[in-house]
Enzyme design. Structure first.
Site, PDB file in Angstrom:
ATOM      1  N   PHE A   1       0.851  -1.188   0.000  1.00 48.26           N
ATOM      2  CA  PHE A   1       0.000   0.000   0.000  1.00 48.26           C
ATOM      3  C   PHE A   1       0.886   1.237   0.000  1.00 48.26           C
ATOM      4  O   PHE A   1       1.746   1.387   0.859  1.00 48.26           O
ATOM      5  CB  PHE A   1      -0.933   0.050   1.218  1.00 48.26           C
TER       6      PHE A   1
ATOM      7  N   ASP B   1       9.256   2.714   1.576  1.00 52.96           N
ATOM      8  CA  ASP B   1       8.073   3.420   2.079  1.00 52.96           C
ATOM      9  C   ASP B   1       7.966   3.127   3.572  1.00 52.96           C
ATOM     10  O   ASP B   1       7.495   2.064   3.973  1.00 52.96           O
ATOM     11  CB  ASP B   1       6.825   2.938   1.326  1.00 52.96           C
TER      12      ASP B   1
ATOM     13  N   LYS C   1       3.025   9.290   8.564  1.00 50.38           N
ATOM     14  CA  LYS C   1       2.095   9.056   9.669  1.00 50.38           C
ATOM     15  C   LYS C   1       2.554   9.573  11.032  1.00 50.38           C
ATOM     16  O   LYS C   1       1.960  10.494  11.573  1.00 50.38           O
ATOM     17  CB  LYS C   1       1.764   7.561   9.755  1.00 50.38           C
TER      18      LYS C   1
HETATM   19  C1  LIG Z   1      -0.824   5.226   5.176  1.00 50.58           C
HETATM   20  C2  LIG Z   1       0.211   4.846   4.204  1.00 50.58           C
HETATM   21  C3  LIG Z   1       0.415   5.580   3.021  1.00 50.58           C
HETATM   22  C4  LIG Z   1      -0.496   6.726   2.620  1.00 50.58           C
HETATM   23  O1  LIG Z   1      -0.425   7.789   3.505  1.00 50.58           O
HETATM   24  P1  LIG Z   1      -1.503   8.990   3.391  1.00 50.58           P
HETATM   25  O2  LIG Z   1      -1.002   9.976   4.392  1.00 50.58           O
HETATM   26  O3  LIG Z   1      -2.822   8.404   3.719  1.00 50.58           O
HETATM   27  O4  LIG Z   1      -1.442   9.479   1.997  1.00 50.58           O
HETATM   28  C5  LIG Z   1       1.450   5.211   2.190  1.00 50.58           C
HETATM   29  N1  LIG Z   1       2.246   4.176   2.487  1.00 50.58           N
HETATM   30  C6  LIG Z   1       2.090   3.448   3.605  1.00 50.58           C
HETATM   31  C7  LIG Z   1       3.025   2.322   3.884  1.00 50.58           C
HETATM   32  C8  LIG Z   1       1.056   3.742   4.495  1.00 50.58           C
HETATM   33  O5  LIG Z   1       0.881   2.995   5.577  1.00 50.58           O
END
Ligand SMILES: *Cc1c(COP(=O)(O)O)cnc(C)c1O
Length: 398
Positions: A133, A220, A249
Protein backbone atom coordinates in the site's frame (compact mmCIF):
# COMPACT_ATOMS: atom_id res chain seq x y z
CA UNK A 1 -24.16 8.29 19.90
CA UNK A 2 -23.72 10.64 17.00
CA UNK A 3 -26.54 11.27 14.59
CA UNK A 4 -25.49 9.60 11.34
CA UNK A 5 -27.37 12.20 9.31
CA UNK A 6 -24.91 14.80 10.51
CA UNK A 7 -22.47 13.22 8.04
CA UNK A 8 -24.78 13.39 5.01
CA UNK A 9 -22.89 16.32 3.47
CA UNK A 10 -19.70 14.27 3.41
CA UNK A 11 -18.66 12.19 0.41
CA UNK A 12 -19.05 8.56 1.31
CA UNK A 13 -15.41 7.56 1.25
CA UNK A 14 -15.38 5.94 4.70
CA UNK A 15 -17.39 3.23 6.48
CA UNK A 16 -17.14 4.92 9.86
CA UNK A 17 -17.84 3.40 13.24
CA UNK A 18 -20.74 5.07 15.12
CA UNK A 19 -18.63 6.97 17.62
CA UNK A 20 -16.99 10.39 17.79
CA UNK A 21 -14.32 11.38 20.25
CA UNK A 22 -14.23 14.71 22.00
CA UNK A 23 -10.85 14.65 23.61
CA UNK A 24 -7.87 12.47 24.31
CA UNK A 25 -5.11 12.06 26.84
CA UNK A 26 -2.20 9.70 26.34
CA UNK A 27 -3.54 6.35 25.10
CA UNK A 28 -7.14 7.22 26.07
CA UNK A 29 -9.92 8.76 24.00
CA UNK A 30 -13.21 10.07 25.44
CA UNK A 31 -16.59 10.30 23.68
CA UNK A 32 -19.29 12.91 24.30
CA UNK A 33 -20.78 10.84 27.14
CA UNK A 34 -17.39 10.73 28.85
CA UNK A 35 -16.91 7.05 28.07
CA UNK A 36 -13.24 6.19 27.67
CA UNK A 37 -11.55 3.98 25.10
CA UNK A 38 -8.06 2.45 25.11
CA UNK A 39 -6.55 3.46 21.78
CA UNK A 40 -4.82 0.47 20.24
CA UNK A 41 -4.64 2.00 16.77
CA UNK A 42 -3.38 5.55 17.49
CA UNK A 43 -5.08 7.28 14.56
CA UNK A 44 -3.61 4.56 12.28
CA UNK A 45 -0.07 4.76 13.56
CA UNK A 46 -0.06 8.56 13.66
CA UNK A 47 -0.22 9.46 17.37
CA UNK A 48 3.00 7.85 18.56
CA UNK A 49 3.17 10.20 21.54
CA UNK A 50 -0.49 9.58 22.35
CA UNK A 51 -3.21 12.22 22.38
CA UNK A 52 -2.77 15.82 23.54
CA UNK A 53 0.91 15.35 24.31
CA UNK A 54 1.93 18.48 26.27
CA UNK A 55 5.23 19.02 24.41
CA UNK A 56 3.48 18.93 21.01
CA UNK A 57 0.55 21.04 22.24
CA UNK A 58 2.91 23.65 23.68
CA UNK A 59 5.03 23.80 20.51
CA UNK A 60 1.91 24.13 18.33
CA UNK A 61 0.34 26.88 20.44
CA UNK A 62 3.53 28.88 20.52
CA UNK A 63 4.06 28.46 16.77
CA UNK A 64 0.43 29.39 16.01
CA UNK A 65 0.91 32.60 17.96
CA UNK A 66 4.12 33.32 16.05
CA UNK A 67 3.84 32.19 12.40
CA UNK A 68 1.88 29.45 10.62
CA UNK A 69 2.76 29.76 6.97
CA UNK A 70 4.84 31.81 4.59
CA UNK A 71 5.18 29.48 1.52
CA UNK A 72 8.29 28.07 -0.05
CA UNK A 73 8.88 31.34 -1.88
CA UNK A 74 11.03 32.14 1.17
CA UNK A 75 13.51 30.39 3.43
CA UNK A 76 11.87 28.50 6.30
CA UNK A 77 14.43 27.97 9.09
CA UNK A 78 12.24 25.43 10.94
CA UNK A 79 12.06 23.36 7.73
CA UNK A 80 15.83 23.44 7.35
CA UNK A 81 16.23 22.45 11.01
CA UNK A 82 13.82 19.52 10.62
CA UNK A 83 15.68 18.41 7.47
CA UNK A 84 18.96 18.46 9.39
CA UNK A 85 17.51 16.41 12.24
CA UNK A 86 15.94 13.86 9.88
CA UNK A 87 18.98 13.46 7.65
CA UNK A 88 21.18 12.97 10.74
CA UNK A 89 18.74 10.36 12.11
CA UNK A 90 18.47 8.43 8.84
CA UNK A 91 21.85 8.78 7.06
CA UNK A 92 20.17 10.63 4.19
CA UNK A 93 21.51 13.82 2.59
CA UNK A 94 18.41 15.93 1.89
CA UNK A 95 14.66 16.18 2.49
CA UNK A 96 11.59 17.32 0.59
CA UNK A 97 8.51 18.08 2.70
CA UNK A 98 4.86 17.58 1.74
CA UNK A 99 1.63 16.82 3.60
CA UNK A 100 0.91 13.09 3.49
CA UNK A 101 2.28 9.64 2.87
CA UNK A 102 0.94 9.46 -0.66
CA UNK A 103 2.60 12.77 -1.52
CA UNK A 104 5.90 11.59 -0.06
CA UNK A 105 5.70 8.51 -2.28
CA UNK A 106 4.77 10.64 -5.30
CA UNK A 107 8.03 12.53 -4.71
CA UNK A 108 9.92 9.23 -4.51
CA UNK A 109 8.36 7.97 -7.77
CA UNK A 110 9.25 11.26 -9.48
CA UNK A 111 12.86 10.86 -8.26
CA UNK A 112 12.93 7.34 -9.74
CA UNK A 113 11.78 8.71 -13.10
CA UNK A 114 14.41 11.47 -13.06
CA UNK A 115 17.04 8.86 -12.13
CA UNK A 116 15.90 6.79 -15.12
CA UNK A 117 15.90 9.72 -17.54
CA UNK A 118 19.43 10.58 -16.46
CA UNK A 119 20.49 7.02 -17.31
CA UNK A 120 18.77 7.18 -20.69
CA UNK A 121 16.04 4.68 -19.84
CA UNK A 122 13.05 5.10 -22.17
CA UNK A 123 10.27 3.92 -19.83
CA UNK A 124 11.61 4.20 -16.26
CA UNK A 125 10.03 1.34 -14.34
CA UNK A 126 9.73 0.80 -10.59
CA UNK A 127 9.54 -2.67 -9.04
CA UNK A 128 6.64 -2.85 -6.54
CA UNK A 129 5.11 -5.75 -4.60
CA UNK A 130 1.88 -7.66 -4.22
CA UNK A 131 -0.06 -6.67 -1.11
CA UNK A 132 1.66 -3.30 -0.86
CA UNK A 133 0.00 0.00 0.00
CA UNK A 134 1.49 3.31 -1.08
CA UNK A 135 -1.46 5.73 -1.12
CA UNK A 136 -4.56 6.86 -3.02
CA UNK A 137 -3.25 9.33 -5.59
CA UNK A 138 -3.16 7.99 -9.14
CA UNK A 139 0.55 7.12 -9.17
CA UNK A 140 0.56 5.67 -5.65
CA UNK A 141 -2.60 3.61 -6.17
CA UNK A 142 -1.00 2.29 -9.35
CA UNK A 143 2.04 1.28 -7.26
CA UNK A 144 -0.25 -0.30 -4.66
CA UNK A 145 -0.64 -4.09 -4.85
CA UNK A 146 -4.36 -4.27 -4.12
CA UNK A 147 -6.92 -4.41 -6.93
CA UNK A 148 -9.63 -2.97 -4.70
CA UNK A 149 -7.65 0.24 -4.30
CA UNK A 150 -7.29 0.51 -8.09
CA UNK A 151 -10.69 -0.66 -9.35
CA UNK A 152 -12.64 2.05 -11.15
CA UNK A 153 -9.68 4.39 -11.49
CA UNK A 154 -8.16 3.02 -14.69
CA UNK A 155 -6.21 3.93 -16.72
CA UNK A 156 -3.50 3.35 -14.12
CA UNK A 157 -0.18 5.13 -14.23
CA UNK A 158 2.37 3.07 -16.19
CA UNK A 159 5.91 2.28 -15.16
CA UNK A 160 5.46 -0.32 -12.43
CA UNK A 161 6.29 -4.02 -12.48
CA UNK A 162 4.93 -6.20 -9.69
CA UNK A 163 6.55 -9.09 -7.83
CA UNK A 164 5.52 -11.16 -4.79
CA UNK A 165 6.56 -9.55 -1.47
CA UNK A 166 9.55 -11.05 0.31
CA UNK A 167 10.71 -12.90 -2.81
CA UNK A 168 14.26 -11.90 -3.88
CA UNK A 169 14.35 -14.47 -6.68
CA UNK A 170 11.38 -12.75 -8.34
CA UNK A 171 13.31 -9.46 -8.31
CA UNK A 172 16.35 -11.20 -9.83
CA UNK A 173 14.10 -12.47 -12.64
CA UNK A 174 12.84 -8.95 -13.28
CA UNK A 175 16.46 -7.75 -13.35
CA UNK A 176 17.26 -10.27 -16.09
CA UNK A 177 14.18 -9.50 -18.21
CA UNK A 178 13.41 -5.80 -17.74
CA UNK A 179 16.17 -3.39 -18.77
CA UNK A 180 13.92 -0.41 -17.96
CA UNK A 181 13.89 -0.95 -14.18
CA UNK A 182 15.33 2.03 -12.29
CA UNK A 183 14.17 1.52 -8.70
CA UNK A 184 12.51 -0.75 -6.15
CA UNK A 185 9.75 0.63 -3.88
CA UNK A 186 8.75 -1.51 -0.88
CA UNK A 187 7.56 -1.28 2.71
CA UNK A 188 10.00 -2.85 5.24
CA UNK A 189 6.90 -4.43 6.83
CA UNK A 190 3.63 -4.31 4.89
CA UNK A 191 1.03 -2.43 6.94
CA UNK A 192 -2.33 -2.28 5.15
CA UNK A 193 -1.40 -5.57 3.45
CA UNK A 194 -1.75 -7.38 6.79
CA UNK A 195 1.35 -6.64 8.92
CA UNK A 196 3.51 -8.85 6.71
CA UNK A 197 7.11 -9.22 7.89
CA UNK A 198 9.49 -10.26 5.08
CA UNK A 199 12.29 -12.85 5.48
CA UNK A 200 15.23 -11.44 7.50
CA UNK A 201 17.58 -11.11 4.49
CA UNK A 202 15.01 -9.37 2.25
CA UNK A 203 16.02 -5.71 2.58
CA UNK A 204 19.74 -6.51 2.49
CA UNK A 205 19.14 -8.65 -0.61
CA UNK A 206 17.26 -5.79 -2.29
CA UNK A 207 20.12 -3.44 -1.37
CA UNK A 208 22.61 -5.74 -3.11
CA UNK A 209 20.42 -6.06 -6.22
CA UNK A 210 19.93 -2.29 -6.41
CA UNK A 211 23.70 -1.75 -6.12
CA UNK A 212 24.41 -4.33 -8.84
CA UNK A 213 21.98 -2.75 -11.29
CA UNK A 214 22.22 0.96 -10.46
CA UNK A 215 18.62 1.04 -9.15
CA UNK A 216 17.40 3.24 -6.33
CA UNK A 217 16.29 1.37 -3.21
CA UNK A 218 13.21 3.33 -2.12
CA UNK A 219 11.61 2.37 1.19
CA UNK A 220 8.07 3.42 2.08
CA UNK A 221 8.42 3.91 5.84
CA UNK A 222 5.23 5.99 6.11
CA UNK A 223 3.86 3.47 8.63
CA UNK A 224 7.00 1.64 9.84
CA UNK A 225 9.11 4.77 10.41
CA UNK A 226 9.40 7.37 13.18
CA UNK A 227 10.29 4.77 15.81
CA UNK A 228 7.30 2.45 15.36
CA UNK A 229 9.32 -0.68 14.53
CA UNK A 230 12.05 -0.43 17.16
CA UNK A 231 14.52 1.92 15.43
CA UNK A 232 13.90 5.36 13.93
CA UNK A 233 13.55 3.60 10.55
CA UNK A 234 12.60 -0.07 10.35
CA UNK A 235 15.42 -0.61 7.84
CA UNK A 236 17.98 0.48 10.44
CA UNK A 237 17.15 -2.59 12.49
CA UNK A 238 18.05 -4.61 9.36
CA UNK A 239 21.28 -2.65 8.86
CA UNK A 240 20.17 -1.40 5.44
CA UNK A 241 20.49 2.16 4.12
CA UNK A 242 18.10 3.03 1.27
CA UNK A 243 18.63 5.71 -1.39
CA UNK A 244 15.17 7.17 -0.82
CA UNK A 245 12.89 6.83 2.20
CA UNK A 246 9.44 8.27 2.84
CA UNK A 247 7.89 9.22 6.18
CA UNK A 248 4.52 10.63 7.19
CA UNK A 249 2.09 9.06 9.67
CA UNK A 250 3.95 9.32 12.99
CA UNK A 251 6.16 12.25 12.10
CA UNK A 252 4.15 15.10 13.63
CA UNK A 253 1.71 13.23 15.92
CA UNK A 254 -1.36 14.27 13.91
CA UNK A 255 -0.35 17.48 12.19
CA UNK A 256 -0.31 16.65 8.45
CA UNK A 257 3.24 16.23 7.13
CA UNK A 258 5.12 13.97 4.74
CA UNK A 259 8.82 13.75 3.99
CA UNK A 260 10.80 12.26 1.15
CA UNK A 261 14.44 11.83 2.17
CA UNK A 262 17.21 10.89 -0.24
CA UNK A 263 20.92 10.21 -0.32
CA UNK A 264 23.70 10.59 -2.88
CA UNK A 265 22.71 11.21 -6.50
CA UNK A 266 19.00 10.89 -5.67
CA UNK A 267 19.23 13.80 -3.22
CA UNK A 268 20.27 16.15 -6.04
CA UNK A 269 17.77 15.16 -8.76
CA UNK A 270 15.11 17.81 -8.09
CA UNK A 271 15.90 21.32 -9.33
CA UNK A 272 13.86 24.51 -8.87
CA UNK A 273 10.57 24.11 -10.73
CA UNK A 274 10.56 20.29 -10.84
CA UNK A 275 8.62 19.63 -7.63
CA UNK A 276 6.79 21.69 -5.02
CA UNK A 277 4.04 21.88 -2.41
CA UNK A 278 2.28 25.02 -1.22
CA UNK A 279 1.81 23.83 2.36
CA UNK A 280 4.78 21.45 2.40
CA UNK A 281 7.15 22.00 5.31
CA UNK A 282 5.37 25.02 6.70
CA UNK A 283 6.47 26.36 10.10
CA UNK A 284 3.55 24.78 12.01
CA UNK A 285 4.05 21.24 10.71
CA UNK A 286 7.83 21.42 11.08
CA UNK A 287 7.58 22.74 14.62
CA UNK A 288 5.29 19.83 15.54
CA UNK A 289 7.67 17.29 13.96
CA UNK A 290 10.64 18.80 15.80
CA UNK A 291 8.74 18.45 19.08
CA UNK A 292 8.00 14.80 18.23
CA UNK A 293 11.68 14.11 17.50
CA UNK A 294 12.70 15.74 20.80
CA UNK A 295 10.37 13.47 22.78
CA UNK A 296 11.28 10.34 20.79
CA UNK A 297 14.94 10.98 21.57
CA UNK A 298 14.57 12.10 25.18
CA UNK A 299 12.40 9.12 26.10
CA UNK A 300 14.15 6.53 23.93
CA UNK A 301 10.81 5.58 22.37
CA UNK A 302 12.10 3.55 19.39
CA UNK A 303 14.01 1.17 21.69
CA UNK A 304 10.98 1.05 23.96
CA UNK A 305 8.79 0.10 20.98
CA UNK A 306 11.18 -2.78 20.22
CA UNK A 307 11.00 -4.43 23.64
CA UNK A 308 7.39 -3.57 24.44
CA UNK A 309 6.30 -4.92 21.05
CA UNK A 310 8.11 -8.21 21.69
CA UNK A 311 6.49 -8.37 25.11
CA UNK A 312 2.97 -7.76 23.74
CA UNK A 313 3.43 -10.39 21.02
CA UNK A 314 4.68 -12.92 23.59
CA UNK A 315 1.66 -12.22 25.79
CA UNK A 316 -0.73 -12.55 22.83
CA UNK A 317 0.93 -15.79 21.68
CA UNK A 318 0.58 -17.25 25.14
CA UNK A 319 -3.06 -16.21 25.49
CA UNK A 320 -3.95 -17.48 22.00
CA UNK A 321 -1.68 -20.54 21.84
CA UNK A 322 -4.39 -23.20 22.04
CA UNK A 323 -7.05 -21.26 20.15
CA UNK A 324 -8.06 -22.85 16.84
CA UNK A 325 -8.58 -20.20 14.19
CA UNK A 326 -5.58 -18.10 15.20
CA UNK A 327 -3.00 -18.47 12.45
CA UNK A 328 -0.16 -16.25 13.61
CA UNK A 329 0.86 -13.39 15.89
CA UNK A 330 3.53 -11.29 14.17
CA UNK A 331 4.99 -7.83 13.69
CA UNK A 332 7.95 -5.62 14.41
CA UNK A 333 8.13 -3.23 17.36
CA UNK A 334 4.71 -1.75 18.10
CA UNK A 335 3.31 -2.78 14.72
CA UNK A 336 1.39 -5.92 15.58
CA UNK A 337 -0.84 -8.25 13.58
CA UNK A 338 -2.88 -11.28 14.62
CA UNK A 339 -3.93 -13.31 11.60
CA UNK A 340 -7.09 -15.41 11.89
CA UNK A 341 -8.30 -18.12 9.54
CA UNK A 342 -11.41 -16.15 8.56
CA UNK A 343 -12.61 -12.58 7.86
CA UNK A 344 -12.94 -10.74 11.16
CA UNK A 345 -14.01 -7.18 10.38
CA UNK A 346 -16.94 -7.57 12.82
CA UNK A 347 -14.44 -7.77 15.66
CA UNK A 348 -13.75 -4.03 15.40
CA UNK A 349 -17.28 -3.08 16.51
CA UNK A 350 -17.23 -5.64 19.33
CA UNK A 351 -13.95 -4.16 20.55
CA UNK A 352 -15.46 -0.68 20.42
CA UNK A 353 -18.37 -1.81 22.60
CA UNK A 354 -15.81 -2.87 25.21
CA UNK A 355 -13.85 0.38 25.03
CA UNK A 356 -11.00 -0.94 22.89
CA UNK A 357 -9.92 0.61 19.58
CA UNK A 358 -8.38 -1.87 17.17
CA UNK A 359 -8.37 -2.27 13.40
CA UNK A 360 -8.72 -5.14 10.94
CA UNK A 361 -6.75 -5.04 7.71
CA UNK A 362 -6.45 -7.48 4.80
CA UNK A 363 -9.79 -8.93 6.03
CA UNK A 364 -8.30 -11.42 8.49
CA UNK A 365 -5.62 -9.54 10.37
CA UNK A 366 -6.34 -7.74 13.63
CA UNK A 367 -3.89 -4.83 13.65
CA UNK A 368 -2.54 -2.90 16.62
CA UNK A 369 -0.56 0.33 16.27
CA UNK A 370 -0.72 1.73 19.81
CA UNK A 371 0.99 4.97 20.82
CA UNK A 372 4.71 4.37 21.54
CA UNK A 373 4.22 5.93 24.98
CA UNK A 374 1.76 3.23 26.10
CA UNK A 375 2.54 2.11 29.66
CA UNK A 376 3.24 -1.56 30.34
CA UNK A 377 0.03 -1.89 32.35
CA UNK A 378 -1.97 -0.35 29.49
CA UNK A 379 -0.23 -2.62 26.97
CA UNK A 380 -1.22 -5.60 29.14
CA UNK A 381 -4.84 -4.39 29.22
CA UNK A 382 -4.77 -4.02 25.43
CA UNK A 383 -3.21 -7.46 24.80
CA UNK A 384 -5.52 -9.24 27.24
CA UNK A 385 -8.60 -7.42 25.94
CA UNK A 386 -7.76 -8.27 22.33
CA UNK A 387 -7.00 -11.91 23.18
CA UNK A 388 -10.36 -12.27 24.98
CA UNK A 389 -12.19 -10.68 22.07
CA UNK A 390 -10.54 -12.97 19.52
CA UNK A 391 -11.28 -16.06 21.63
CA UNK A 392 -14.95 -15.10 21.96
CA UNK A 393 -15.25 -14.09 18.32
CA UNK A 394 -13.86 -17.42 17.14
CA UNK A 395 -15.95 -19.39 19.65
CA UNK A 396 -19.18 -17.63 18.55
CA UNK A 397 -18.42 -18.23 14.88
CA UNK A 398 -17.53 -21.91 15.36
C1 LIG B 1 -0.82 5.23 5.18
C2 LIG B 1 0.21 4.85 4.20
C3 LIG B 1 0.41 5.58 3.02
C4 LIG B 1 -0.50 6.73 2.62
O1 LIG B 1 -0.42 7.79 3.51
P1 LIG B 1 -1.50 8.99 3.39
O2 LIG B 1 -1.00 9.98 4.39
O3 LIG B 1 -2.82 8.40 3.72
O4 LIG B 1 -1.44 9.48 2.00
C5 LIG B 1 1.45 5.21 2.19
N1 LIG B 1 2.25 4.18 2.49
C6 LIG B 1 2.09 3.45 3.60
C7 LIG B 1 3.02 2.32 3.88
C8 LIG B 1 1.06 3.74 4.50
O5 LIG B 1 0.88 2.99 5.58
Amino acid sequence: MTDRNEDSALMRTYARLPVAFERGEGVWLYDAEGRRYLDGIGGIGVCGLGHAHPAVAEALCEQARTLLHTSNLYRIPLQARLAERLTALTGMDAAFFCNSGAEANEAAIKLARLHGRRRGVAVPTVVVTEGSFHGRTLATLSATGNRRVQAGFEPLVHGFVRVPYGDLEAVRTVARNSPDVVAVLVEPVQGEGGVVVPPPDYLAGLRTLCDEHGWLLMLDEVQTGTGRCGAFLACQAAGVTPDVVTLAKGLANGVPIGACLARGEAAALFAPGTHASTFGGNPLACRAALAVLDVLEAEGLPARAAHLGEWVRARLREALAEVPGVREVRGLGLMIGIELDRPCGALVGEALDRGLLVNVTAERVVRLLPPLVIAESEAATLADGVATLIREFLAAAA
